[in-house]
Design a protein around this motif. Structure first.
Motif, PDB file in Angstrom:
ATOM      1  N   PHE A 160       0.815  -1.216   0.000  1.00 57.62           N
ATOM      2  CA  PHE A 160       0.000   0.000   0.000  1.00 57.62           C
ATOM      3  C   PHE A 160       0.852   1.270   0.000  1.00 57.62           C
ATOM      4  CE2 PHE A 160      -2.369  -3.383   2.177  1.00 57.62           C
ATOM      5  CZ  PHE A 160      -3.409  -3.545   1.266  1.00 57.62           C
ATOM      6  N   ASP A 161       1.773   1.325  -0.937  1.00 50.74           N
ATOM      7  CA  ASP A 161       2.697   2.465  -0.996  1.00 50.74           C
ATOM      8  C   ASP A 161       2.779   2.996  -2.420  1.00 50.74           C
ATOM      9  OD1 ASP A 161       4.747   3.921   0.744  1.00 50.74           O
ATOM     10  OD2 ASP A 161       5.883   3.433  -1.064  1.00 50.74           O
ATOM     11  N   PRO A 162       1.838   3.823  -2.830  1.00 48.39           N
ATOM     12  CA  PRO A 162       0.746   4.402  -2.051  1.00 48.39           C
ATOM     13  C   PRO A 162      -0.549   3.604  -2.190  1.00 48.39           C
ATOM     14  CG  PRO A 162       0.854   5.522  -4.151  1.00 48.39           C
ATOM     15  CD  PRO A 162       1.980   4.509  -4.144  1.00 48.39           C
ATOM     16  N   LEU A 163      -1.474   3.905  -1.299  1.00 47.35           N
ATOM     17  CA  LEU A 163      -2.842   3.388  -1.373  1.00 47.35           C
ATOM     18  C   LEU A 163      -3.501   3.989  -2.605  1.00 47.35           C
ATOM     19  CD1 LEU A 163      -5.334   1.995  -0.027  1.00 47.35           C
ATOM     20  CD2 LEU A 163      -5.760   4.202   1.083  1.00 47.35           C
ATOM     21  N   THR A 164      -4.134   3.133  -3.433  1.00 49.58           N
ATOM     22  CA  THR A 164      -4.786   3.601  -4.652  1.00 49.58           C
ATOM     23  C   THR A 164      -6.287   3.339  -4.587  1.00 49.58           C
ATOM     24  OG1 THR A 164      -4.672   1.494  -5.852  1.00 49.58           O
ATOM     25  CG2 THR A 164      -2.713   2.934  -5.958  1.00 49.58           C
ATOM     26  N   PHE A 165      -7.007   3.920  -5.543  1.00 48.35           N
ATOM     27  CA  PHE A 165      -8.437   3.624  -5.638  1.00 48.35           C
ATOM     28  C   PHE A 165      -8.669   2.155  -5.996  1.00 48.35           C
ATOM     29  CE2 PHE A 165      -9.226   8.312  -6.453  1.00 48.35           C
ATOM     30  CZ  PHE A 165      -9.815   8.517  -5.216  1.00 48.35           C
ATOM     31  N   GLY A 166      -7.720   1.526  -6.683  1.00 46.65           N
ATOM     32  CA  GLY A 166      -7.821   0.093  -6.956  1.00 46.65           C
ATOM     33  C   GLY A 166      -7.803  -0.711  -5.665  1.00 46.65           C
ATOM     34  N   HIS A 167      -6.887  -0.361  -4.750  1.00 46.68           N
ATOM     35  CA  HIS A 167      -6.849  -1.009  -3.434  1.00 46.68           C
ATOM     36  C   HIS A 167      -8.171  -0.789  -2.697  1.00 46.68           C
ATOM     37  CE1 HIS A 167      -2.260  -0.250  -3.535  1.00 46.68           C
ATOM     38  NE2 HIS A 167      -2.443  -1.542  -3.720  1.00 46.68           N
ATOM     39  N   LEU A 168      -8.625   0.461  -2.695  1.00 48.86           N
ATOM     40  CA  LEU A 168      -9.854   0.780  -1.961  1.00 48.86           C
ATOM     41  C   LEU A 168     -11.061   0.047  -2.517  1.00 48.86           C
ATOM     42  CD1 LEU A 168      -9.655   4.570  -1.086  1.00 48.86           C
ATOM     43  CD2 LEU A 168      -9.674   2.625   0.453  1.00 48.86           C
ATOM     44  N   SER A 195       3.657   1.200  -8.065  1.00 48.61           N
ATOM     45  CA  SER A 195       4.979   1.489  -8.634  1.00 48.61           C
ATOM     46  C   SER A 195       4.867   2.465  -9.805  1.00 48.61           C
ATOM     47  CB  SER A 195       5.652   0.202  -9.109  1.00 48.61           C
ATOM     48  OG  SER A 195       5.839  -0.671  -8.024  1.00 48.61           O
ATOM     49  N   MET A 196       3.889   2.242 -10.662  1.00 47.35           N
ATOM     50  CA  MET A 196       3.708   3.126 -11.805  1.00 47.35           C
ATOM     51  C   MET A 196       3.343   4.538 -11.348  1.00 47.35           C
ATOM     52  SD  MET A 196       0.971   2.968 -14.945  1.00 47.35           S
ATOM     53  CE  MET A 196       1.465   1.331 -15.443  1.00 47.35           C
ATOM     54  N   LEU A 197       2.470   4.626 -10.358  1.00 50.96           N
ATOM     55  CA  LEU A 197       2.056   5.939  -9.876  1.00 50.96           C
ATOM     56  C   LEU A 197       3.222   6.703  -9.258  1.00 50.96           C
ATOM     57  CD1 LEU A 197      -1.488   5.301  -8.377  1.00 50.96           C
ATOM     58  CD2 LEU A 197      -0.849   6.054 -10.673  1.00 50.96           C
ATOM     59  N   LYS A 198       4.071   6.004  -8.527  1.00 48.28           N
ATOM     60  CA  LYS A 198       5.246   6.664  -7.945  1.00 48.28           C
ATOM     61  C   LYS A 198       6.169   7.187  -9.042  1.00 48.28           C
ATOM     62  CE  LYS A 198       6.240   3.388  -4.853  1.00 48.28           C
ATOM     63  NZ  LYS A 198       6.826   2.661  -3.722  1.00 48.28           N
ATOM     64  N   GLU A 199       6.307   6.428 -10.104  1.00 49.14           N
ATOM     65  CA  GLU A 199       7.152   6.852 -11.226  1.00 49.14           C
ATOM     66  C   GLU A 199       6.571   8.094 -11.894  1.00 49.14           C
ATOM     67  OE1 GLU A 199      10.607   6.058 -13.696  1.00 49.14           O
ATOM     68  OE2 GLU A 199       9.987   5.375 -11.733  1.00 49.14           O
ATOM     69  N   TYR A 255       7.812   4.905  -0.036  1.00 47.43           N
ATOM     70  CA  TYR A 255       7.778   6.338   0.256  1.00 47.43           C
ATOM     71  C   TYR A 255       7.383   6.561   1.707  1.00 47.43           C
ATOM     72  CZ  TYR A 255       8.118   8.250  -4.529  1.00 47.43           C
ATOM     73  OH  TYR A 255       8.540   8.651  -5.763  1.00 47.43           O
ATOM     74  N   PHE A 256       6.441   5.736   2.188  1.00 50.30           N
ATOM     75  CA  PHE A 256       5.859   5.945   3.501  1.00 50.30           C
ATOM     76  C   PHE A 256       6.331   4.899   4.507  1.00 50.30           C
ATOM     77  CE2 PHE A 256       2.591   7.636   0.562  1.00 50.30           C
ATOM     78  CZ  PHE A 256       2.543   8.951   1.010  1.00 50.30           C
ATOM     79  N   THR A 257       6.403   5.299   5.761  1.00 52.04           N
ATOM     80  CA  THR A 257       6.680   4.346   6.833  1.00 52.04           C
ATOM     81  C   THR A 257       5.425   3.499   7.048  1.00 52.04           C
ATOM     82  OG1 THR A 257       5.835   5.755   8.611  1.00 52.04           O
ATOM     83  CG2 THR A 257       8.167   6.045   7.983  1.00 52.04           C
ATOM     84  N   PRO A 258       5.569   2.350   7.687  1.00 48.55           N
ATOM     85  CA  PRO A 258       4.370   1.555   7.987  1.00 48.55           C
ATOM     86  C   PRO A 258       3.325   2.343   8.780  1.00 48.55           C
ATOM     87  CG  PRO A 258       6.329   0.218   8.304  1.00 48.55           C
ATOM     88  CD  PRO A 258       6.792   1.631   8.049  1.00 48.55           C
ATOM     89  N   GLU A 259       3.769   3.164   9.710  1.00 50.48           N
ATOM     90  CA  GLU A 259       2.841   3.953  10.524  1.00 50.48           C
ATOM     91  C   GLU A 259       2.101   4.992   9.674  1.00 50.48           C
ATOM     92  OE1 GLU A 259       5.733   1.891  12.864  1.00 50.48           O
ATOM     93  OE2 GLU A 259       6.110   3.381  11.303  1.00 50.48           O
TER      94      GLU A 259
END
Length: 164
Positions: free
Chosen positions: A11-19, A131-135, A45-49
């Motif tokens: 979940f790095d990052p959380l996407t609408f697909g995940h949701l 991964s694509m979104l981060k790119e 990008y994000f810590t687990p917290e």
């Protein structure tokens, strides 16, 4: 018996697909646990917290969804510890299916009583990957239509930190 599903991911990052998968999964199970796991093949990008806080905000309207951090544990071990009988996995395309089948086979070998349930992604999300979104974001592209507003804002702040 209470049906508990575990939806593992980085979940790095959380996407609408995940949701979308979380929302649909919450309708299938009495309880859906979203497990934030470490993917050693990805740079986060994000810590687990931070991921946990972003996820909690996104699913606050789903009362049977709970978020847990599972940084250094096998998915099936986590499922056993949580009392989950099911693993929920999303499949976007044929490539995902092959990958997910192999993971499901290994998980079945490790924990034969835990069943993997596949949900096909909504067609509008089949091309989205974290991964694509981060790119795209890294090179100045707009990803606001693919992530919740609060996630998009957090990503913009992260990019600023990386640039400093």
């Amino acid at each position: 018996m209470k049906k508990i599903g575990l939806f593992p991911g980085s979940f790095d990052p959380l996407t609408f697909g995940h949701l979308d998968l979380i929302t649909r999964g919450s309708a299938l199970f009495d309880e859906l646990v979203v497990g934030i796991f470490t993917n050693t093949n990805k740079t986060s990008y994000f810590t687990p917290e931070e991921k946990s806080a972003l996820l909690k905000e996104a699913v606050k309207n789903l009362p049977n969804v709970k978020i847990v951090l599972q940084p250094q544990v096998l998915t099936v071990k986590s499922a056993e510890d949580l009392g989950a009988q099911f693993l929920l996995r999303g499949v976007r395309n044929g490539e995902d299916l092959t990958y997910e089948q192999n993971i499901a086979a290994m998980n079945h070998h490790l924990a034969p009583t835990i069943e993997t349930v596949f949900l096909l992604s909504d067609p509008k999300y089949t091309f989205i990957s974290s991964s694509m979104l981060k790119e795209v974001l890294r090179f100045g592209g707009d990803i606001s239509t693919f992530v919740p507003k609060h996630v998009n804002q957090a990503l913009k702040e992260k990019v600023k930190q990386f640039e400093q």
